[in-house]
Design a protein around this motif. Structure first.
Motif, PDB file in Angstrom:
ATOM      1  N   ALA A 165      -6.634  -0.636  -0.997  1.00  0.00           N
ATOM      2  CA  ALA A 165      -6.794   0.795  -0.730  1.00  0.00           C
ATOM      3  C   ALA A 165      -7.112   0.856   0.826  1.00  0.00           C
ATOM      4  O   ALA A 165      -7.336  -0.213   1.648  1.00  0.00           O
ATOM      5  CB  ALA A 165      -8.245   0.904  -1.213  1.00  0.00           C
ATOM      6  N   GLU A 205      -8.588   3.863   3.799  1.00  0.00           N
ATOM      7  CA  GLU A 205      -9.467   5.036   4.045  1.00  0.00           C
ATOM      8  C   GLU A 205      -9.511   5.494   5.435  1.00  0.00           C
ATOM      9  O   GLU A 205      -9.169   4.924   6.436  1.00  0.00           O
ATOM     10  CB  GLU A 205     -11.027   4.779   3.371  1.00  0.00           C
ATOM     11  N   ARG A 237      -8.831   8.743   0.927  1.00  0.00           N
ATOM     12  CA  ARG A 237      -8.672   7.516   0.514  1.00  0.00           C
ATOM     13  C   ARG A 237      -7.132   7.445  -0.158  1.00  0.00           C
ATOM     14  O   ARG A 237      -6.786   8.430  -0.832  1.00  0.00           O
ATOM     15  CB  ARG A 237      -9.622   7.054  -0.589  1.00  0.00           C
ATOM     16  N   THR A 238      -6.561   6.274  -0.079  1.00  0.00           N
ATOM     17  CA  THR A 238      -5.377   6.049  -0.678  1.00  0.00           C
ATOM     18  C   THR A 238      -5.111   4.654  -1.213  1.00  0.00           C
ATOM     19  O   THR A 238      -6.133   3.944  -0.668  1.00  0.00           O
ATOM     20  CB  THR A 238      -3.812   6.547   0.199  1.00  0.00           C
ATOM     21  N   ASP A 239      -4.087   4.194  -1.825  1.00  0.00           N
ATOM     22  CA  ASP A 239      -4.038   2.948  -2.159  1.00  0.00           C
ATOM     23  C   ASP A 239      -2.698   2.529  -2.448  1.00  0.00           C
ATOM     24  O   ASP A 239      -1.838   3.493  -2.229  1.00  0.00           O
ATOM     25  CB  ASP A 239      -4.899   2.590  -3.558  1.00  0.00           C
ATOM     26  N   ALA A 288      -0.307   4.111  -5.033  1.00  0.00           N
ATOM     27  CA  ALA A 288       0.108   5.314  -4.700  1.00  0.00           C
ATOM     28  C   ALA A 288       1.626   5.374  -3.864  1.00  0.00           C
ATOM     29  O   ALA A 288       2.314   6.200  -3.840  1.00  0.00           O
ATOM     30  CB  ALA A 288      -0.713   6.225  -4.113  1.00  0.00           C
ATOM     31  N   ARG A 312       5.228   6.438  -4.650  1.00  0.00           N
ATOM     32  CA  ARG A 312       5.611   7.584  -3.537  1.00  0.00           C
ATOM     33  C   ARG A 312       6.950   7.233  -2.847  1.00  0.00           C
ATOM     34  O   ARG A 312       7.936   7.814  -2.819  1.00  0.00           O
ATOM     35  CB  ARG A 312       4.711   8.028  -2.666  1.00  0.00           C
ATOM     36  N   ALA A 317      -7.672  16.464   1.739  1.00  0.00           N
ATOM     37  CA  ALA A 317      -7.899  15.346   0.919  1.00  0.00           C
ATOM     38  C   ALA A 317      -8.383  15.622  -0.596  1.00  0.00           C
ATOM     39  O   ALA A 317      -8.027  14.842  -1.565  1.00  0.00           O
ATOM     40  CB  ALA A 317      -9.093  13.996   1.554  1.00  0.00           C
ATOM     41  N   PRO A 335      -4.152  14.892  -3.070  1.00  0.00           N
ATOM     42  CA  PRO A 335      -4.418  13.406  -2.880  1.00  0.00           C
ATOM     43  C   PRO A 335      -3.239  12.719  -2.248  1.00  0.00           C
ATOM     44  O   PRO A 335      -2.047  13.234  -2.017  1.00  0.00           O
ATOM     45  CB  PRO A 335      -4.210  13.023  -4.388  1.00  0.00           C
ATOM     46  N   ASP A 336      -3.396  11.490  -1.715  1.00  0.00           N
ATOM     47  CA  ASP A 336      -2.472  10.638  -1.068  1.00  0.00           C
ATOM     48  C   ASP A 336      -2.114  11.448   0.350  1.00  0.00           C
ATOM     49  O   ASP A 336      -1.035  11.420   0.799  1.00  0.00           O
ATOM     50  CB  ASP A 336      -1.304  10.406  -1.743  1.00  0.00           C
ATOM     51  N   LEU A 395      -0.411   9.333   2.819  1.00  0.00           N
ATOM     52  CA  LEU A 395       0.995   9.093   2.876  1.00  0.00           C
ATOM     53  C   LEU A 395       1.887  10.141   2.901  1.00  0.00           C
ATOM     54  O   LEU A 395       3.108   9.826   3.346  1.00  0.00           O
ATOM     55  CB  LEU A 395       1.059   8.410   1.202  1.00  0.00           C
ATOM     56  N   ARG A 396       1.508  11.402   2.721  1.00  0.00           N
ATOM     57  CA  ARG A 396       2.485  12.394   2.881  1.00  0.00           C
ATOM     58  C   ARG A 396       2.894  12.336   4.267  1.00  0.00           C
ATOM     59  O   ARG A 396       4.205  13.008   4.745  1.00  0.00           O
ATOM     60  CB  ARG A 396       1.692  13.713   2.772  1.00  0.00           C
TER      61      ARG A 396
END
Length: 411
Positions: free
Chosen positions: A73, A75, A86-88, A91, A95, A370, A374-375, A378-379
């Motif tokens: 993960a 943050e 937060r992402t992991d 994801a 993606r 956020a 979500p993510d 990453l976007r």
């Protein structure tokens, strides 16, 4: 039929990737590195799925993954510890088809160098371009001169000589060089603290701190701050980091306590001032920071250099017309990398806001996004991390098998 010859100026990650890719394509390659040994800086590098796919194309992807850390993960936080987003890696796989990995630069350089024939890398070999050559029928080769006066000629010269590339200035003397991006960066690698933590990037007023675990029990940490260029702390860079970040949340104080006083790297950050006329001229191709320096905010500097290398090798088949091959390289790489430069610079400006009202607004925007999207982190890599290399016709020995990335993508 003789092997075509290539000279790569610069033994960093981009230059070595290009050398491996060209050698697998059938070129006889010599790498000229000005340093006395291939000893890259003591820092980590993030490899997004786009770079991993490029490494797959030269048969190195699985070996890199075997020595890389996967962050479960990540943050975005505030200096006091509050989590904004937060992402992991699950994801990231959904993606982009693969996780984001972190490796030590020295290990990646060693892995790439080991894939070259003995004697292909010459160290203590500072090189100057003296003739860019001609690509027409019967055109003359490019020539470089070493510090001791020795001259070498080649059908192709790849300039991977860094941000302040002398080759770029020779090819395009009227083009503006890179400009200071408005902030400097510090990097360090230290043992992991006893108390665990989640990989994070923490945004404060005028700068940020990031902490990323490596696979071997160490941590790669980095920091940036909006300061004038060419600065140095009179009492050392560790002391400077303690003043700026020593009161931030765990693990920042613990990491700074573990670092030696001279084990901190400090470098000003530069970005491309304007798109170059091309990524090539004559029989010379520019690659990586030599042609598209960018801020580190997307973690794409090294990744884009790796992409450059495999695209160049794909176009430069030994029997291809040099003019057409290099023109195709420029056509594919210039617009893509300049877009990454622009996107990274926008985020870099966002992270260096200093005023309290601006930082409060930034916090509100990040927290809101956020919750709603979500993510979010990453976007920022959409259209970048999902890139795929051209057909890997030079990755001999991999047909009929899947790489680890392909297997993960199809889970």
């Amino acid at each position: 039929m003789r092997h075509r010859t290539a000279i790569v100026i610069g033994g960093g990650i981009g230059g070595l990737t290009a050398a491996v890719a060209l050698e697998r394509r059938g070129w006889a390659v010599t790498v000229l590195e000005r340093a006395a040994a291939l000893e890259p800086v003591g820092a980590g590098i993030g490899l997004a799925p786009n770079a991993q796919r490029a490494l797959d194309a030269i048969g190195a992807g699985d070996a890199v993954r075997a020595g890389a850390a996967r962050q479960a993960a990540g943050e975005i936080r505030l200096p006091g510890g509050r989590r904004l987003a937060r992402t992991d890696n699950a994801a990231a796989v959904r993606r982009f088809g693969g996780p984001v990995l972190v490796v030590h630069r020295a290990e990646l350089v060693g892995l790439l160098a080991a894939r070259l024939p003995a004697g292909a890398v010459r160290t203590a070999a500072a090189a100057e371009l003296v003739d860019m050559g001609e690509t027409g029928a019967g055109g003359r080769p490019a020539r470089v001169r070493l510090a001791d006066g020795e001259e070498l000629s080649a059908d192709l010269v790849v300039a991977a000589d860094g941000i302040h590339s002398a080759v770029r200035r020779t090819l395009f003397p009227g083009h503006p060089g890179p400009r200071y991006a408005g902030f400097t960066t510090w990097r360090l690698v230290v043992p992991a603290p006893d108390r665990p933590f989640v990989a994070h990037e923490t945004w404060g007023r005028g700068g940020l701190w990031g902490s990323l675990p490596l696979h071997d029990g160490r941590v790669y940490a980095y920091a940036t701050a909006a300061v004038p260029p060419a600065g140095r702390a009179a009492d050392g860079e560790r002391a400077e980091l303690l003043r700026r970040f020593g009161h931030w949340h765990h693990p920042v104080p613990a990491l700074l306590a573990a670092v030696g006083p001279v084990a901190v790297l400090r470098n000003d950050v530069y970005t491309a001032a304007a798109p170059p006329p091309a990524f090539h001229r004559g029989r010379v191709a520019l690659l990586g920071d030599a042609v598209h320096p960018m801020t580190p905010n997307l973690g794409q500097g090294g990744c884009q250099a790796i992409e450059d290398a495999v695209v160049l090798a794909h176009e430069a088949a030994p029997d291809a017309d040099p003019a057409a091959a290099l023109a195709a390289y420029t056509r594919q790489r210039l617009p893509r990398t300049m877009e990454v430069v622009r996107r990274a610079e926008r985020i870099g400006r966002f992270t260096t806001w200093r005023s309290r009202p601006a930082c409060a607004l930034r916090t509100a925007v990040l927290a809101t996004h956020a919750r709603l999207t979500p993510d979010l982190a990453l976007r920022t890599l959409d259209g970048i991390a999902d890139w795929r290399p051209p057909a890997a016709t030079y990755a001999s020995g991999t047909r009929g098998t899947r790489t680890a990335a392909q297997r993960e993508e199809h889970r």
